[in-house]
Design a protein around this motif. Structure first.
Motif: not given
Ligand SMILES: [Zn+2]
Length: 595
Positions: A341, A359, A379, A382-383, A386, A393
């Motif tokens: 981050s 993102l 990753r 996260l995708r 989000f 993104p």
């Protein structure tokens, strides 16, 4: 590795207790020759209470030992819970050590992740810290007063000190560090940008708290409802249970006392369940509420990675794992996400942020240093996390199957057209050595390449910072690069916006309805440039100044939030603190000015 010293801190805040005892931890901070206070080369504790008009006794320098033989004055954990707690709660010298250690740890996290020294935004080297600054349930960072100020207030069970709360200390320190790194993020812009400062400070605080195994162990025990056993059932640690456990780790009660002042948004984020469309809801147009969505998206990704990791570990016949092992694994995941981050800050456009940019920045910065993500799959987590909150993104580019990372400049979309064709960047006459530190050299590079990089000539460009960096991964893998950022400013009367020609586009930037044509508006744009060790441009992450859709949206938002009605003086204040943002800054300046 630099030598470190270990210091005792309160793991989260004094309300988090195990068998009646406050949860403490020992953390490592860089070793240095401390003066009384403690006062160090970056953090300068002055324990002055402006409300009471008194100076507290400083922690003597001798108590901390020397650089060669560092000591932890509050190392003892013995004694009955009651006397142990009392000592930590009532000794202002411990409070001073607690803030010093946690601010230094946060600074060290930032410097390690970014691979360079960081400066405070106000130009000085040492940030002033007042652990008992005033009798109010508040804490704040003030750029003008060059410091961090922690208040205290009467709680139901005695005085409550914000300087004993891990997440509050890290939250405020993060405001100060991000302000030093990207001062333009305090400018009034989109609702996402306003929300970002708060959300990012909460994300860093949350991951910092959970990167301490002692705290996470208690959160996990709570989640699996196991108080006594050393072994915990992994299956009991569902996402919902983990979410509840996190609240325990965050000292929810303490959050209630501070409710509406500070910390309440962090605790609310933990409860937020994924739903698309939240960002469009009216209540989430307000910056603090909006920030909760970004924090929740990060937290859900953390929980997913953590749960998946636990599944891979060898359990006993009853499906149990030692609590300590479970906590260590979670603390590892938190540390890794904390580093990624912070690193992402270098991959953000310096102005007009939107959550999708965050993102893309997270994915790109992590991909650069850890191409192989098969062990944690952060990753991917996260995708999808989000996405479940409706954030996609900004970049639609994929590299090596990694969707959403920023495009390298070589294949950036050709101006206005749909086709991608290689950009021809001219390095002629640019000196590689000075490109690593000289803003004039970076400006020359921009100027020479203004057409291929899509910079219009009407606006002024200023290179704000240039830094050489050396990032080293835990595995010893290193990455040497140079990061620079620039801002572009164009000030003009609202009536002239329509006449502004935008190359390759038919749309124009629209002035908000009802805004006088004579009102001066300021358009901001800018970019982050990342050069590799040979001085070649790796990334150009930018928000174009002449982006009709984004600028129209931004001006409308500013108009709707009353920005243009303010007098220039008020606007100056708003530009510094953002309307409605960082409310913890407001009541302070008055107090802080006494410094
Ligand atoms: Zn804040």
């Amino acid at each position: 590795m630099h030598p470190t010293r270990k210091l005792t801190i309160i793991g989260q805040d004094p309300s988090v207790r195990v068998r009646g005892r406050i949860v403490t931890a020992k953390i490592e901070v860089p070793v240095e020759r401390l003066g009384e206070g403690p006062r160090g080369y970056r953090v300068y504790v002055v324990d002055y209470d402006a409300s009471a008009g008194r100076m507290y006794k400083p922690l003597p320098a001798e108590a901390m030992g020397s650089a060669a033989d560092p000591r932890d004055p509050f190392a003892g954990r013995g004694g009955k819970a009651q006397s142990f707690n009392k000592r930590l709660l009532t000794d202002p010298r411990f409070h001073a050590q607690n803030v010093y250690a946690l601010i230094m740890r946060t600074l060290a996290h930032f410097e390690r992740a970014l691979g360079r020294r960081l400066s405070w935004s106000f130009g000085g080297h040492q940030i002033k810290v007042a652990p008992h600054a005033f009798a109010e349930p508040n804490a704040f960072y003030s750029r003008a007063a060059e410091g961090l100020f922690f208040g205290y207030f009467a709680g139901p069970d005695g005085p409550v000190y914000t300087c004993l709360s891990h997440d509050i200390i890290v939250h405020e320190t993060t405001h100060a560090l991000v302000d030093g790194l990207r001062p333009r993020l305090m400018e009034p812009s989109s609702p996402d940008q306003a929300a970002f400062h708060e959300a990012f400070a909460d994300v860093v605080a949350l991951l910092s708290v959970f990167s301490i195994p002692e705290v996470l162990e208690e959160a996990v025990r709570q989640a699996t409802r196991s108080i006594t056993s050393g072994m915990l059932r992994v299956a009991g640690l569902t996402s919902a249970a983990l979410q509840e456990g996190m609240l325990f780790g965050l000292g929810e009660q303490y959050g209630d006392v501070l409710s509406g002042v500070h910390g309440s948004s962090l605790r609310r984020s933990v409860r937020l369940t994924p739903k698309r469309g939240l960002l469009e809801r009216p209540e989430y147009q307000e910056e603090h509420r909006r920030g909760e969505i970004l924090v929740a998206a990060m937290l859900h990704a953390f929980m997913k990675v953590y749960r998946d990791r636990l599944e891979t570990l060898g359990k006993d016949a009853n499906g149990k794992l030692p609590a300590v092992r479970m906590a260590e694994e979670g603390a590892d995941v938190a540390s890794r996400m904390l580093t990624m981050s912070i690193r992402a800050l270098d991959y953000l456009p310096p102005t007009d942020l939107e959550f999708g940019d965050v993102l893309s920045a997270l994915i790109t910065s992590d991909l650069e240093l850890r191409p192989d993500d098969s062990r944690y799959r952060v990753r991917d987590a996260l995708r999808s996390s989000f996405e479940s909150f409706g954030i996609r993104p900004t970049s639609a580019y994929s590299a090596d199957g990694e969707f959403g990372c920023w495009e390298p400049p070589q294949i950036l979309r050709a101006k206005g057209g749909r086709q991608k064709r290689p950009l021809k960047i001219d390095y002629e006459g640019v000196h590689r050595e000075s490109l690593q530190r000289d803003p004039d050299e970076v400006f020359r590079f921009l100027w020479e390449n203004r057409q291929v990089l899509g910079l219009c000539e009407e606006a002024f460009t200023r290179v704000a910072a240039v830094r050489p960096v050396l990032r080293v991964d835990e595995d010893g893998f290193w990455l040497r690069e140079t990061v620079a950022d620039y801002v572009r400013i164009l000030t003009l009367p609202a009536g002239e916006l329509k006449g502004l020609r935008i190359p390759g586009k038919r749309q124009r930037i629209q002035a908000p309805k009802g805004l006088s044509k004579r009102t001066e508006v300021r358009l901001l744009g800018g970019g982050a440039l990342l050069f590799d060790e040979f001085g070649k441009l790796k990334y150009h992450i930018r928000n174009a100044l002449l982006n009709p859709a984004r600028q129209t949206r931004r001006l409308e938002h500013l108009h709707a939030s009353g920005y243009f009605d303010a007098t220039p003086r008020e606007r100056g204040f708003a530009a510094l603190h953002l309307k409605g943002m960082l409310p913890e800054l407001r009541p302070v300046t008055r107090e802080a000015d006494r410094w």
